[in-house]
Design an enzyme around this catalytic site. Structure first.
Site, short mmCIF file in Angstrom:
data_model
loop_
_atom_site.label_atom_id
_atom_site.label_comp_id
_atom_site.label_asym_id
_atom_site.label_seq_id
_atom_site.Cartn_x
_atom_site.Cartn_y
_atom_site.Cartn_z
CE1 TYR A 53 -3.47 -5.25 -7.94
CE2 TYR A 53 -5.73 -4.72 -8.51
CZ TYR A 53 -4.50 -4.33 -8.03
OH TYR A 53 -4.31 -3.04 -7.63
CG HIS A 111 0.25 -1.73 -11.07
ND1 HIS A 111 -0.34 -2.97 -11.10
CD2 HIS A 111 -0.06 -1.20 -9.86
CE1 HIS A 111 -0.98 -3.18 -9.95
NE2 HIS A 111 -0.82 -2.12 -9.18
N1 LIG Z 1 -2.45 1.03 -8.00
C1 LIG Z 1 -1.95 0.44 -6.95
O1 LIG Z 1 -0.72 0.39 -6.77
C2 LIG Z 1 -2.88 -0.20 -5.96
C3 LIG Z 1 -2.38 -0.65 -4.72
C4 LIG Z 1 -3.27 -1.21 -3.80
C5 LIG Z 1 -4.62 -1.31 -4.12
N2 LIG Z 1 -5.09 -0.91 -5.35
C6 LIG Z 1 -6.54 -1.02 -5.71
O2 LIG Z 1 -7.29 -0.37 -4.70
C7 LIG Z 1 -8.31 -1.25 -4.24
C8 LIG Z 1 -8.71 -0.93 -2.81
O3 LIG Z 1 -7.62 -1.04 -1.93
P1 LIG Z 1 -7.42 -2.27 -0.92
O4 LIG Z 1 -8.12 -3.47 -1.41
O5 LIG Z 1 -5.94 -2.37 -0.71
O6 LIG Z 1 -8.01 -1.77 0.46
P2 LIG Z 1 -9.33 -1.01 0.95
O7 LIG Z 1 -10.35 -0.95 -0.11
O8 LIG Z 1 -8.89 0.22 1.62
O9 LIG Z 1 -9.82 -1.99 2.13
C9 LIG Z 1 -10.26 -3.28 1.84
C10 LIG Z 1 -10.46 -3.99 3.19
O10 LIG Z 1 -11.46 -3.33 3.94
C11 LIG Z 1 -12.56 -4.23 4.20
N3 LIG Z 1 -13.79 -3.44 4.06
C12 LIG Z 1 -14.38 -3.03 2.91
N4 LIG Z 1 -15.49 -2.31 3.17
C13 LIG Z 1 -15.60 -2.27 4.53
C14 LIG Z 1 -16.55 -1.68 5.41
N5 LIG Z 1 -17.59 -1.00 4.94
N6 LIG Z 1 -16.36 -1.84 6.74
C15 LIG Z 1 -15.30 -2.54 7.22
N7 LIG Z 1 -14.37 -3.11 6.43
C16 LIG Z 1 -14.53 -2.98 5.10
C17 LIG Z 1 -12.43 -5.33 3.18
O11 LIG Z 1 -12.94 -6.55 3.67
P3 LIG Z 1 -14.19 -7.32 2.97
O12 LIG Z 1 -13.82 -7.64 1.56
O13 LIG Z 1 -14.34 -8.54 3.82
O14 LIG Z 1 -15.38 -6.40 3.07
C18 LIG Z 1 -10.92 -5.42 3.01
O15 LIG Z 1 -10.34 -6.18 4.05
C19 LIG Z 1 -7.67 -2.63 -4.42
O16 LIG Z 1 -8.59 -3.68 -4.28
C20 LIG Z 1 -7.07 -2.46 -5.78
O17 LIG Z 1 -8.08 -2.58 -6.78
C21 LIG Z 1 -4.23 -0.34 -6.25
#
Ligand SMILES: NC(=O)c1ccc[n+]([C@@H]2O[C@H](COP(=O)([O-])OP(=O)(O)OC[C@H]3O[C@@H](n4cnc5c(N)ncnc54)[C@H](OP(=O)(O)O)[C@@H]3O)[C@@H](O)[C@H]2O)c1
Length: 281
Positions: A53, A111
């Protein structure tokens, strides 16, 4: 650690809050400010990051700026696929620490298994040794299937504390979660809110949210909690950060849990990243 957020204890004894902050795309000064607010104002103690990241420095800066003592925090990073040979993995853990200006990570994860590359067992051995050296408190993986997990334990004698996997209402990972439970591996949900897809607009979720006077995101995150998974929703916005962590004053009944779980689909992955074949470097 924090009075309001329930905690779980991993099989190696490390305690983690059941909700943390995802940090994908939180970079630079804005990212550091968002993470600092999450920690200081909104009660987050578990922070997820990854070498790939390019924000370990951002996370480290937020930790440094924050008034919350380091030992109260649980900082995670992840080893990228291109550094899975033993020597590279050891150096990458060190480099991850330098980038964040930290002395140790609480949690460090492989990862992706990248099974065609087939270096994940030696990467795991490197994490075992880095833990022995005090660089990491708890070691785990992401996106490992049961066959990959079995191999780690068979060939090294040590199993991961956590497997961070894609998990949201469109992909509820029933059999994988059951396997984790039977093997004392904690499930952590990535993209718990669906990474901005249309999950939060679905009528099933909206109706439950209305019934409880909660937001759709709170309902989905409560569903993760009641499934027994740690979730790491990402938000840069302080109001949504607060909303996402405020899910401990209501509960979903069995019918509500089942109706959310039944939204799952075989092709429900967000980007079709099946760890049996998908590789990330
Ligand atoms: N290990 C892996 O392979 C892997 C893969 C993908 C992700 N990850 C980790 O998992 C974390 C979370 O996943 P993600 O970032 O993909 O997606 P997520 O947390 O499911 O969704 C994030 C999105 O939702 C919005 N959001 C957050 N809270 C909200 C709410 N209460 N109401 C409406 N919209 C909301 C955010 O926008 P705003 O920021 O504008 O609120 C952003 O656009 C990542 O950041 C990363 O650390 C790990």
């Amino acid at each position: 650690m924090n009075n309001q957020i329930p905690e779980v204890t991993l099989h190696d004894g490390l305690e983690l809050p059941v909700i943390g902050l995802g940090t994908y795309a939180l970079n630079g000064n804005e990212g550091a400010a968002a993470i600092q607010r999450a920690i200081e104002e909104n009660g987050y103690r578990l922070i997820d990051s990854a070498y790939n990241y390019e924000n370990e420095g951002t996370v480290g800066e937020a930790v440094k700026r924050s008034a919350v003592p380091r030992e109260k925090l649980r900082i995670t990073s992840k080893l990228p696929g291109r550094y899975q040979t033993y020597e590279k993995a050891i150096k990458t853990v060190q480099e991850s620490l330098y980038r964040a200006s930290l002395d140790y990570y609480d949690l460090y994860l492989i990862h992706w298994p990248n099974p065609k590359q087939d270096h994940y067992v030696e990467a795991w051995q490197a994490l075992i040794d880095a833990k022995k050296q005090g660089l990491i408190r708890s070691i785990g993986v992401c996106n490992f299937l049961p066959d990959h997990l079995k191999r780690l334990e068979k060939e090294t004698g040590e199993k991961p504390s956590i497997n961070q996997i894609e998990l949201h209402p469109y992909f509820n990972q029933g059999p994988q979660r059951k396997w984790h439970e039977e093997n004392s591996i904690k499930t952590e949900s990535w993209s718990p809110l669906g990474h901005g897809n249309d999950i939060l607009q679905q009528v099933t979720i909206q109706q439950i949210a209305e019934r409880h006077q909660k937001s759709a995101a709170q309902v989905v995150l409560r569903w993760h909690y009641q499934l027994g998974a740690i979730s790491i929703p990402k938000s840069a916005n302080p109001d949504r950060q607060r909303e996402n962590i405020s899910i401990f004053d209501f509960s979903l009944d069995d019918a509500e849990m089942n109706s959310i779980s039944s939204m799952t689909k075989p092709d429900g992955r967000i980007n079709d990243q099946d760890p049996a074949v998908y590789e990330e470097y």
